[in-house]
Design an enzyme around this catalytic site. Structure first.
Site, PDB file in Angstrom:
ATOM      1  N   ALA A   1      23.974  15.532  36.592  1.00 16.40           N
ATOM      2  CA  ALA A   1      23.863  17.054  37.298  1.00 16.40           C
ATOM      3  C   ALA A   1      25.504  17.405  37.092  1.00 16.40           C
ATOM      4  O   ALA A   1      25.653  18.044  37.106  1.00 16.40           O
ATOM      5  CB  ALA A   1      22.792  17.210  37.776  1.00 16.40           C
TER       6      ALA A   1
ATOM      7  N   GLU B   1       8.101  42.504  12.618  1.00 21.10           N
ATOM      8  CA  GLU B   1       8.598  43.754  11.476  1.00 21.10           C
ATOM      9  C   GLU B   1       7.299  43.422   9.760  1.00 21.10           C
ATOM     10  O   GLU B   1       6.610  44.309  10.050  1.00 21.10           O
ATOM     11  CB  GLU B   1       9.901  43.865  10.222  1.00 21.10           C
ATOM     12  CG  GLU B   1      11.026  43.912  11.817  1.00 21.10           C
ATOM     13  CD  GLU B   1      11.634  42.680  11.778  1.00 21.10           C
ATOM     14  OE1 GLU B   1      12.638  43.195  12.084  1.00 21.10           O
ATOM     15  OE2 GLU B   1      11.090  41.804  11.826  1.00 21.10           O
TER      16      GLU B   1
ATOM     17  N   ARG C   1       3.052  17.827  28.357  1.00 12.33           N
ATOM     18  CA  ARG C   1       1.726  18.543  28.751  1.00 12.33           C
ATOM     19  C   ARG C   1       1.195  19.253  28.627  1.00 12.33           C
ATOM     20  O   ARG C   1       0.786  20.308  29.521  1.00 12.33           O
ATOM     21  CB  ARG C   1       1.661  17.139  29.853  1.00 12.33           C
ATOM     22  CG  ARG C   1       2.282  15.779  29.485  1.00 12.33           C
ATOM     23  CD  ARG C   1       1.974  14.484  30.249  1.00 12.33           C
ATOM     24  NE  ARG C   1       2.873  15.134  31.654  1.00 12.33           N
ATOM     25  CZ  ARG C   1       3.531  14.645  32.189  1.00 12.33           C
ATOM     26  NH1 ARG C   1       4.783  14.045  30.432  1.00 12.33           N
ATOM     27  NH2 ARG C   1       4.886  14.561  33.261  1.00 12.33           N
TER      28      ARG C   1
ATOM     29  N   ASP D   1      11.608   5.748  36.519  1.00 10.23           N
ATOM     30  CA  ASP D   1      10.320   6.878  36.061  1.00 10.23           C
ATOM     31  C   ASP D   1       9.558   6.281  34.413  1.00 10.23           C
ATOM     32  O   ASP D   1       8.242   7.026  35.279  1.00 10.23           O
ATOM     33  CB  ASP D   1      10.949   8.263  36.709  1.00 10.23           C
ATOM     34  CG  ASP D   1      11.875   8.283  37.193  1.00 10.23           C
ATOM     35  OD1 ASP D   1      11.524   7.732  38.548  1.00 10.23           O
ATOM     36  OD2 ASP D   1      12.328   9.293  37.399  1.00 10.23           O
TER      37      ASP D   1
END
Length: 368
Positions: free
Chosen positions: A302, A57, A212, A205
């Site tokens: 999961a 606004e 990125r 990993d």
């Protein structure tokens, strides 16, 4: 029942499109757009870009200047009525002497909820609510969920071959999905307030789990210079304290929260001596002001999130590859014993991303 004109629909649609300009930057604030119209002409418009900066606004009022007198303001969310890092927008609209305010939806924030509307009406401004409300709700699912339940909105990302495998039997998994799918994941990361994973995933990993900029889709890069990139908080479950300082997680940009007995968040444990995920998510929402959690982890976390009915949305990438049943499956055991217990999905979107298929779905689970 309020009857809105074709112009009302047109102008609110414009406000909703403007609001989308902040989807990568506003968290934990909501995405909001505003259009000010006088004599059928847009005289001011704007959107909220970042928490602590002017609201939609304010941008629209500044652009409109003296043309706000007798104008109509279209706002995707009820104007705020409380003092935070910026003054109340309802007060600004009153001072600008607009004649009418049309809101797409009432603010779910208990600090506002109806108060901004009432402030405007008390000042003699006509207010209507509910124009394109469903479109406005879709702008801010995470903000709305947190305000209504005290819990963050949780998106669970999964990636697998067409036969549901996430890695070969020897653990090799890079790369199942295409470069385009991985760029798409960067876009989802950039929209989130936190990325949740486990120490096992980080270690296996050597994952940094940050956004990125050079890997974001071109459509995002052209909207946001690298200087405006907002890094989500990396939240890592590390109950057995296996993380070590040489991991990329500790040398890349972005805040980290380690959930461990001696970490940033000391976890509550359930009867199985596992981290109480619901309690942890509540801590993220209440103590760290996180609305939106993006989950990238293995089958164990999961499955736990799904079993505990903590997932609001699945984002599944299926690669056109076959890996065989000797690979590693997408999910762990869910303990289902009959077809009546099978979790059904409500598919919201299906599209091809690179060579892969991306499915966005909600889970139709019975309350436990």
């Amino acid at each position: 029942m309020t009857t809105f004109t074709p112009q009302d629909f047109q102008m609110m649609s414009r406000a909703i499109e403007l609001a989308k300009g902040g989807i990568f930057t506003t968290a934990p604030n909501p995405n909001v757009g505003c259009v000010i119209v006088n004599n059928g002409e847009i005289v001011g418009e704007g959107f909220h870009f970042r928490a602590g900066e002017p609201h939609a606004e304010v941008h629209a009022l500044r652009m409109a200047g003296e043309k706000t007198l007798g104008a109509t303001a279209y706002v995707t969310l009820e104007p705020c009525s409380h003092y935070g890092r910026t003054p109340p927008c309802a007060e600004g609209l009153i001072k600008a002497k607009v004649a009418k305010v049309i809101c797409a939806m009432q603010d779910p924030n208990p600090q506002v909820s109806g108060r901004g509307i009432q402030m405007l009406r008390d000042a003699g401004i006509e207010v209507e609510v509910g124009l394109l409300e469903q479109d406005a709700l879709a702008l801010n699912p995470a903000f709305i969920k947190k305000m209504k339940t005290g819990m963050p909105f949780v998106q669970l990302k999964l990636a697998a071959s067409l036969d549901g495998q996430t890695a070969l039997a020897n653990g090799e998994s890079q790369w199942i999905t295409s470069p385009e799918a991985r760029r798409d994941v960067q876009r989802f990361r950039a929209k989130s307030g936190a990325i949740l994973s486990t120490s096992k995933t980080v270690i296996d990993d050597n994952a940094s789990l940050n956004v990125r900029w050079d890997e974001l889709p071109d459509s995002v890069q052209c909207l946001y210079p690298q200087k405006d990139l907002r890094q989500p908080t990396r939240v890592i479950l590390d109950r057995q304290q296996q993380l070590t300082p040489e991991l990329k997680l500790f040398s890349t940009q972005g805040q980290r929260l380690i959930v461990s007995p001696s970490g940033d968040i000391s976890p509550s444990l359930n009867s199985s001596q596992q981290i109480d995920l619901a309690s942890m998510l509540k801590v993220l929402a209440e103590q760290h002001n996180i609305n939106h959690v993006w989950v990238e982890a293995g089958a164990t976390l999961a499955s736990s999130l799904i079993k505990q009915n903590l997932v609001d949305e699945l984002v599944v990438y299926l690669a056109p590859k076959i890996m065989g049943s000797d690979g590693r499956g997408l999910l762990g055991a869910l303990g289902l014993e009959s077809m009546a217990q099978v979790i059904e999905l409500d598919i919201k979107d299906v599209r091809q991303v690179g060579k892969d298929l991306r499915i966005i779905a909600t889970l139709n689970q019975k309350e436990s």
